[in-house]
Design a protein around this motif. Structure first.
Motif, PDB file in Angstrom:
ATOM      1  N   ASN A 186       1.510  64.797 -41.486  1.00  0.00           N
ATOM      2  CA  ASN A 186       0.730  64.515 -40.277  1.00  0.00           C
ATOM      3  C   ASN A 186       0.007  63.179 -40.403  1.00  0.00           C
ATOM      4  N   LEU A 187      -0.554  62.927 -41.582  1.00  0.00           N
ATOM      5  CA  LEU A 187      -1.208  61.639 -41.817  1.00  0.00           C
ATOM      6  C   LEU A 187      -0.196  60.494 -41.698  1.00  0.00           C
ATOM      7  N   ASN A 188       0.982  60.707 -42.244  1.00  0.00           N
ATOM      8  CA  ASN A 188       2.049  59.708 -42.142  1.00  0.00           C
ATOM      9  C   ASN A 188       2.372  59.414 -40.675  1.00  0.00           C
ATOM     10  N   GLN A 189       2.427  60.456 -39.858  1.00  0.00           N
ATOM     11  CA  GLN A 189       2.714  60.284 -38.436  1.00  0.00           C
ATOM     12  C   GLN A 189       1.597  59.524 -37.720  1.00  0.00           C
ATOM     13  N   ARG A 190       0.337  59.791 -38.080  1.00  0.00           N
ATOM     14  CA  ARG A 190      -0.772  59.082 -37.439  1.00  0.00           C
ATOM     15  C   ARG A 190      -0.668  57.576 -37.698  1.00  0.00           C
ATOM     16  N   LEU A 191      -0.351  57.219 -38.945  1.00  0.00           N
ATOM     17  CA  LEU A 191      -0.267  55.800 -39.290  1.00  0.00           C
ATOM     18  C   LEU A 191       0.966  55.152 -38.664  1.00  0.00           C
ATOM     19  N   LEU A 192       2.044  55.901 -38.550  1.00  0.00           N
ATOM     20  CA  LEU A 192       3.224  55.398 -37.833  1.00  0.00           C
ATOM     21  C   LEU A 192       2.886  55.150 -36.367  1.00  0.00           C
ATOM     22  N   GLU A 193       2.056  56.014 -35.798  1.00  0.00           N
ATOM     23  CA  GLU A 193       1.657  55.856 -34.401  1.00  0.00           C
ATOM     24  C   GLU A 193       0.862  54.567 -34.195  1.00  0.00           C
ATOM     25  N   VAL A 194      -0.040  54.289 -35.133  1.00  0.00           N
ATOM     26  CA  VAL A 194      -0.798  53.036 -35.049  1.00  0.00           C
ATOM     27  C   VAL A 194       0.146  51.846 -35.094  1.00  0.00           C
ATOM     28  N   SER A 220       2.830  74.110 -49.004  1.00  0.00           N
ATOM     29  CA  SER A 220       3.480  73.758 -47.736  1.00  0.00           C
ATOM     30  C   SER A 220       2.480  73.183 -46.749  1.00  0.00           C
ATOM     31  N   ARG A 221       1.286  73.743 -46.734  1.00  0.00           N
ATOM     32  CA  ARG A 221       0.252  73.236 -45.810  1.00  0.00           C
ATOM     33  C   ARG A 221      -0.214  71.849 -46.231  1.00  0.00           C
ATOM     34  N   ALA A 222      -0.339  71.627 -47.529  1.00  0.00           N
ATOM     35  CA  ALA A 222      -0.732  70.305 -48.022  1.00  0.00           C
ATOM     36  C   ALA A 222       0.339  69.273 -47.662  1.00  0.00           C
ATOM     37  N   GLN A 223       1.595  69.635 -47.835  1.00  0.00           N
ATOM     38  CA  GLN A 223       2.689  68.728 -47.505  1.00  0.00           C
ATOM     39  C   GLN A 223       2.717  68.434 -46.010  1.00  0.00           C
ATOM     40  N   LEU A 224       2.384  69.444 -45.218  1.00  0.00           N
ATOM     41  CA  LEU A 224       2.342  69.259 -43.769  1.00  0.00           C
ATOM     42  C   LEU A 224       1.223  68.304 -43.371  1.00  0.00           C
ATOM     43  N   GLN A 225       0.070  68.424 -44.001  1.00  0.00           N
ATOM     44  CA  GLN A 225      -1.034  67.514 -43.703  1.00  0.00           C
ATOM     45  C   GLN A 225      -0.703  66.098 -44.148  1.00  0.00           C
ATOM     46  N   SER A 226       0.015  65.977 -45.260  1.00  0.00           N
ATOM     47  CA  SER A 226       0.446  64.661 -45.724  1.00  0.00           C
ATOM     48  C   SER A 226       1.382  64.015 -44.705  1.00  0.00           C
ATOM     49  N   LEU A 257      -0.044  74.773 -34.691  1.00  0.00           N
ATOM     50  CA  LEU A 257       0.863  75.913 -34.743  1.00  0.00           C
ATOM     51  C   LEU A 257       1.761  75.826 -35.976  1.00  0.00           C
ATOM     52  N   GLN A 258       2.269  74.621 -36.232  1.00  0.00           N
ATOM     53  CA  GLN A 258       3.093  74.416 -37.427  1.00  0.00           C
ATOM     54  C   GLN A 258       2.292  74.741 -38.685  1.00  0.00           C
ATOM     55  N   TYR A 259       1.031  74.354 -38.698  1.00  0.00           N
ATOM     56  CA  TYR A 259       0.164  74.624 -39.851  1.00  0.00           C
ATOM     57  C   TYR A 259      -0.029  76.130 -40.025  1.00  0.00           C
ATOM     58  N   ILE A 285      -7.037  60.995 -39.005  1.00  0.00           N
ATOM     59  CA  ILE A 285      -6.737  60.659 -40.407  1.00  0.00           C
ATOM     60  C   ILE A 285      -7.758  61.330 -41.329  1.00  0.00           C
ATOM     61  N   LYS A 286      -9.025  61.259 -40.960  1.00  0.00           N
ATOM     62  CA  LYS A 286     -10.070  61.908 -41.757  1.00  0.00           C
ATOM     63  C   LYS A 286      -9.856  63.416 -41.808  1.00  0.00           C
ATOM     64  N   LYS A 287      -9.461  63.991 -40.675  1.00  0.00           N
ATOM     65  CA  LYS A 287      -9.232  65.430 -40.597  1.00  0.00           C
ATOM     66  C   LYS A 287      -8.077  65.851 -41.503  1.00  0.00           C
ATOM     67  N   HIS A 288      -6.962  65.108 -41.429  1.00  0.00           N
ATOM     68  CA  HIS A 288      -5.802  65.443 -42.263  1.00  0.00           C
ATOM     69  C   HIS A 288      -6.125  65.294 -43.749  1.00  0.00           C
ATOM     70  N   THR A 289      -6.844  64.230 -44.073  1.00  0.00           N
ATOM     71  CA  THR A 289      -7.167  63.965 -45.481  1.00  0.00           C
ATOM     72  C   THR A 289      -8.125  65.007 -46.042  1.00  0.00           C
ATOM     73  N   ASP A 290      -9.142  65.370 -45.267  1.00  0.00           N
ATOM     74  CA  ASP A 290     -10.087  66.405 -45.712  1.00  0.00           C
ATOM     75  C   ASP A 290      -9.370  67.731 -45.956  1.00  0.00           C
ATOM     76  N   SER A 291      -8.472  68.071 -45.034  1.00  0.00           N
ATOM     77  CA  SER A 291      -7.724  69.307 -45.181  1.00  0.00           C
ATOM     78  C   SER A 291      -6.831  69.251 -46.419  1.00  0.00           C
ATOM     79  N   PHE A 292      -6.181  68.120 -46.626  1.00  0.00           N
ATOM     80  CA  PHE A 292      -5.318  67.944 -47.794  1.00  0.00           C
ATOM     81  C   PHE A 292      -6.128  68.095 -49.081  1.00  0.00           C
ATOM     82  N   ASN A 293      -7.270  67.437 -49.139  1.00  0.00           N
ATOM     83  CA  ASN A 293      -8.124  67.503 -50.333  1.00  0.00           C
ATOM     84  C   ASN A 293      -8.566  68.929 -50.629  1.00  0.00           C
TER      85      ASN A 293
END
Length: 366
Positions: free
Chosen positions: A117-125, A109-115, A99-101, A146-154
């Motif tokens: 989101n990836l940060n949050q995934r790694l914090l969760e680990v 803004s969407r690229a920054q959001l995916q970045s 929804l945020q996306y 992580i793959k999903k966020h990175t692909d979207s960012f790219n």
């Protein structure tokens, strides 16, 4: 007597009515009149101006926001803080973040959001590991995300035009800084872990993120034309060369530049020179380092893993300061290209320090 007759007359007048036959004839005449002399000139359906909006994407987004506002705040707050394996985690990654996306305006803004989101995934680990809850199932879930966020960012940054080159460059640097910081944090967690299964799961996550930044760097370099932006004859390495190239200023009248007094971006009405861009980014980097030093130096009561991560933050911050000194020196000597490289490296190191400090605060103490 006359008064009584007058009242009787009023009563009789009120009781005057039409017979059923008279009513039917009047109705029939009205229908004929309407059909022959209709006042409705345009018989086409009149569409309300609200119709398009009600069935637009924006209306669904607004309805979703209203639902979020009306729904229980505690549920969504719990979802935001949930970790893989928690009941509300699916709500977080399958509803709230998409929804945020959807509501994000513009590709940057969407690229920054995916970045983020990836940060949050790694914090969760890292949180799961610090709490002894990192399992093979949770690392698989996070790895896929992580793959999903990175692909979207790219995908997003690869289609950006040069109009936003400076902002896109900073977004890429921020993304790479997050990857670098979390890779180092995972190494610290792996070294301090006493569980072989946890070490194995951490290693799997490291393998996922180890290959993702290479794709970003390759995509960035592939879209860079081989043109010299430096007065120096020394050829920089490819990875830094493409970052430096993205720092080139646009020739268009309206360009996006960094605000001197904040980390926000603003649109300038006139085309800044390379010297303007260098000074602006230098000042924002100096401010970033200064603010981080104040915060990090106040945190001295950590131990074990958190202490190790905090030490890494200090090291990254020291590197940022050194790169900044080198940038200033190269600028004075007329080596603009190398100065831009050093400045970009300074910003990256400062962002690494920021990311790792955030992790040191959020993970559970040993």
């Amino acid at each position: 007597m006359e008064m009584n007759e007058f009242k009787k007359g009023i009563k009789d007048i009120k009781q005057i009515g039409l017979t059923l036959d008279e009513k039917e004839r009047i109705l029939a005449n009205l229908n004929v009149h309407i059909n022959e002399k209709s006042l409705i000139v345009n018989k086409e359906k009149i569409v309300s101006p609200w119709t398009n909006f009600l069935f637009s994407r924006a209306s669904y987004a607004i309805v979703a926001v209203l639902v979020l506002g009306i729904s229980s705040v505690n549920i969504f707050s719990g979802a935001a803080n949930s970790l893989p394996g928690d009941k509300l985690y699916s709500l977080k990654v399958d509803f709230i973040e998409p929804l945020q996306y959807t509501l994000a305006v513009g590709d940057v803004s969407r690229a920054q959001l995916q970045s983020e989101n990836l940060n949050q995934r790694l914090l969760e680990v890292e949180k799961l590991e610090s709490e002894g809850r990192l399992t093979n199932e949770s690392q698989v879930i996070v790895g896929d995300l992580i793959k999903k966020h990175t692909d979207s960012f790219n995908t997003i940054v690869s289609k950006e035009t040069n109009t936003n080159a400076i902002v896109v460059e900073d977004t890429k640097v921020d993304f790479e800084a997050k990857i670098n910081a979390h890779t180092r944090i995972l190494e610290i967690l792996e070294n301090n872990s006493k569980s072989e299964s946890s070490k194995e799961n951490i290693n799997k996550i490291k393998k996922v993120i180890a290959k993702e930044p290479v794709q970003v760097a390759s995509a960035m370099f592939a879209t860079t034309e081989a043109e010299d932006v430096s007065s120096s004859t020394k050829t920089p390495e490819p990875a830094t060369f493409m970052v430096m190239k993205a720092s080139k200023v646009n020739t268009k009248e309206d360009v996006v530049i960094m605000d001197v007094n904040s980390e926000n971006v603003v649109v300038s009405s006139s085309t800044p020179t390379q010297n303007d861009v260098f000074e602006i980014k230098k000042k924002t980097t100096e401010k970033m380092i200064e603010n981080l030093k104040k915060v990090i130096n106040k945190t001295n009561n950590s131990k074990n893993t958190r202490k190790d991560i905090l030490e890494y933050s200090k090291e990254a911050l020291h590197e940022a300061e050194q790169h900044l000194i080198n940038a200033e020196e190269n600028e004075k000597n007329g080596n603009r290209g190398e100065a831009l490289i050093d400045l970009t490296n300074s910003r990256r190191s400062a962002k690494e320090a920021d990311t790792s400090f955030e992790a040191s605060v959020k993970i559970k103490e040993d």
